[in-house]
Motif scaffolding. Structure first.
Motif, PDB file in Angstrom:
ATOM      1  N   ALA A  29      42.352 -50.130  29.255  1.00 40.79           N
ATOM      2  CA  ALA A  29      43.717 -49.707  28.930  1.00 40.79           C
ATOM      3  C   ALA A  29      44.717 -50.346  29.880  1.00 40.79           C
ATOM      4  N   GLU A  30      44.370 -50.383  31.159  1.00 45.77           N
ATOM      5  CA  GLU A  30      45.259 -50.982  32.145  1.00 45.77           C
ATOM      6  C   GLU A  30      45.402 -52.486  31.926  1.00 45.77           C
ATOM      7  N   LYS A  31      44.285 -53.146  31.678  1.00 44.62           N
ATOM      8  CA  LYS A  31      44.283 -54.609  31.540  1.00 44.62           C
ATOM      9  C   LYS A  31      44.908 -55.081  30.229  1.00 44.62           C
ATOM     10  N   PHE A  32      44.611 -54.375  29.124  1.00 47.95           N
ATOM     11  CA  PHE A  32      45.030 -54.849  27.802  1.00 47.95           C
ATOM     12  C   PHE A  32      46.063 -53.951  27.123  1.00 47.95           C
ATOM     13  N   ASP A  33      46.562 -52.946  27.838  1.00 48.74           N
ATOM     14  CA  ASP A  33      47.621 -52.071  27.319  1.00 48.74           C
ATOM     15  C   ASP A  33      47.226 -51.404  26.002  1.00 48.74           C
ATOM     16  N   VAL A  34      46.038 -50.798  25.981  1.00 50.60           N
ATOM     17  CA  VAL A  34      45.590 -50.076  24.789  1.00 50.60           C
ATOM     18  C   VAL A  34      45.691 -48.576  25.027  1.00 50.60           C
ATOM     19  N   GLU A  35      45.819 -47.844  23.944  1.00 48.67           N
ATOM     20  CA  GLU A  35      45.764 -46.384  23.994  1.00 48.67           C
ATOM     21  C   GLU A  35      44.390 -45.970  23.502  1.00 48.67           C
ATOM     22  N   TYR A  36      43.868 -44.874  24.060  1.00 49.90           N
ATOM     23  CA  TYR A  36      42.538 -44.437  23.656  1.00 49.90           C
ATOM     24  C   TYR A  36      42.437 -42.916  23.679  1.00 49.90           C
ATOM     25  N   GLY A  37      41.457 -42.412  22.970  1.00 50.20           N
ATOM     26  CA  GLY A  37      41.180 -40.985  22.953  1.00 50.20           C
ATOM     27  C   GLY A  37      39.801 -40.732  22.367  1.00 50.20           C
ATOM     28  N   TRP A  38      39.257 -39.568  22.665  1.00 49.78           N
ATOM     29  CA  TRP A  38      37.914 -39.203  22.211  1.00 49.78           C
ATOM     30  C   TRP A  38      37.956 -38.502  20.871  1.00 49.78           C
ATOM     31  N   ASN A  39      36.982 -38.806  20.043  1.00 41.56           N
ATOM     32  CA  ASN A  39      36.724 -38.106  18.787  1.00 41.56           C
ATOM     33  C   ASN A  39      35.222 -37.820  18.803  1.00 41.56           C
ATOM     34  N   ILE A  74      41.740 -65.212  21.861  1.00 38.75           N
ATOM     35  CA  ILE A  74      41.197 -64.999  23.205  1.00 38.75           C
ATOM     36  C   ILE A  74      40.032 -63.994  23.177  1.00 38.75           C
ATOM     37  N   LYS A  75      39.293 -64.016  22.083  1.00 44.06           N
ATOM     38  CA  LYS A  75      38.146 -63.114  21.928  1.00 44.06           C
ATOM     39  C   LYS A  75      37.168 -63.247  23.095  1.00 44.06           C
ATOM     40  N   GLY A  76      36.826 -64.464  23.473  1.00 43.56           N
ATOM     41  CA  GLY A  76      35.859 -64.694  24.549  1.00 43.56           C
ATOM     42  C   GLY A  76      36.227 -63.988  25.846  1.00 43.56           C
ATOM     43  N   PRO A  77      37.435 -64.199  26.368  1.00 45.01           N
ATOM     44  CA  PRO A  77      37.816 -63.517  27.606  1.00 45.01           C
ATOM     45  C   PRO A  77      37.837 -61.987  27.464  1.00 45.01           C
ATOM     46  N   ILE A  78      38.248 -61.492  26.315  1.00 43.86           N
ATOM     47  CA  ILE A  78      38.261 -60.042  26.104  1.00 43.86           C
ATOM     48  C   ILE A  78      36.832 -59.503  26.121  1.00 43.86           C
ATOM     49  N   GLU A  79      35.948 -60.177  25.414  1.00 44.42           N
ATOM     50  CA  GLU A  79      34.548 -59.762  25.353  1.00 44.42           C
ATOM     51  C   GLU A  79      33.897 -59.811  26.741  1.00 44.42           C
ATOM     52  N   ARG A  80      34.166 -60.849  27.504  1.00 42.23           N
ATOM     53  CA  ARG A  80      33.616 -60.957  28.863  1.00 42.23           C
ATOM     54  C   ARG A  80      34.125 -59.838  29.761  1.00 42.23           C
ATOM     55  N   GLU A  81      35.377 -59.481  29.602  1.00 46.57           N
ATOM     56  CA  GLU A  81      35.955 -58.407  30.418  1.00 46.57           C
ATOM     57  C   GLU A  81      35.292 -57.068  30.088  1.00 46.57           C
ATOM     58  N   ILE A  82      35.078 -56.795  28.821  1.00 45.67           N
ATOM     59  CA  ILE A  82      34.388 -55.565  28.421  1.00 45.67           C
ATOM     60  C   ILE A  82      32.968 -55.563  28.988  1.00 45.67           C
ATOM     61  N   GLN A  83      32.266 -56.683  28.864  1.00 51.41           N
ATOM     62  CA  GLN A  83      30.908 -56.793  29.403  1.00 51.41           C
ATOM     63  C   GLN A  83      30.893 -56.545  30.911  1.00 51.41           C
ATOM     64  N   ARG A  84      31.878 -57.087  31.597  1.00 51.02           N
ATOM     65  CA  ARG A  84      31.953 -56.923  33.054  1.00 51.02           C
ATOM     66  C   ARG A  84      32.099 -55.449  33.426  1.00 51.02           C
ATOM     67  N   TYR A  85      32.989 -54.741  32.732  1.00 54.20           N
ATOM     68  CA  TYR A  85      33.166 -53.314  33.017  1.00 54.20           C
ATOM     69  C   TYR A  85      31.913 -52.520  32.681  1.00 54.20           C
ATOM     70  N   LEU A  86      31.240 -52.865  31.598  1.00 51.22           N
ATOM     71  CA  LEU A  86      29.988 -52.188  31.249  1.00 51.22           C
ATOM     72  C   LEU A  86      28.923 -52.468  32.312  1.00 51.22           C
ATOM     73  N   ASP A  87      28.877 -53.702  32.812  1.00 44.59           N
ATOM     74  CA  ASP A  87      27.932 -54.052  33.875  1.00 44.59           C
ATOM     75  C   ASP A  87      28.193 -53.218  35.135  1.00 44.59           C
ATOM     76  N   GLU A  88      29.471 -53.047  35.476  1.00 42.04           N
ATOM     77  CA  GLU A  88      29.824 -52.252  36.650  1.00 42.04           C
ATOM     78  C   GLU A  88      29.345 -50.816  36.512  1.00 42.04           C
ATOM     79  N   GLU A  89      29.491 -50.260  35.337  1.00 43.06           N
ATOM     80  CA  GLU A  89      29.147 -48.850  35.129  1.00 43.06           C
ATOM     81  C   GLU A  89      27.678 -48.619  34.807  1.00 43.06           C
ATOM     82  N   PHE A  90      27.050 -49.537  34.100  1.00 47.05           N
ATOM     83  CA  PHE A  90      25.683 -49.313  33.629  1.00 47.05           C
ATOM     84  C   PHE A  90      24.674 -50.288  34.217  1.00 47.05           C
TER      85      PHE A  90
END
Length: 91
Positions: A29-39, A74-90
């Motif tokens: 959300a901080e990096k890509f300015d997205v809004e999110y919520g749980w369902n 810019i799909k590649g950089p977005i995908e890599r960023e998501i992977q990086r955050y998942l790597d940090e957490e998992f």
């Protein structure tokens, strides 16, 4: 349109996995300015040009997103960023 589809297995209790995804979502959300919520056990996120979700189950994480034309470039950089955050957490 361009799609992101990432699956990652985990061995954490569901509550801990949800907390980890919450931290991932805060970074995204901080990096890509997205809004999110749980369902339920699915986190939904969106902004102009992207809609997606992160489904958390007792055994895996499934990230899907549909990127509009501009973000698809810019799909590649977005995908890599998501992977990086998942790597940090998992790991």
């Amino acid at each position: 349109m361009s799609n992101i589809d990432i699956r990652r297995s985990h061995s954490r209790p569901l509550k801990e996995a949800r907390a980890a995804i919450e931290r991932v979502a805060e970074h995204i959300a901080e990096k890509f300015d997205v809004e999110y919520g749980w369902n339920g056990n699915t986190m939904e996120f969106s902004r102009g040009g992207v809609d997606g979700h992160i489904a958390v189950s007792p055994k895996d994480i499934h990230v899907t997103a549909t990127l509009g034309f501009l973000l698809g470039a810019i799909k590649g950089p977005i995908e890599r960023e998501i992977q990086r955050y998942l790597d940090e957490e998992f790991g």
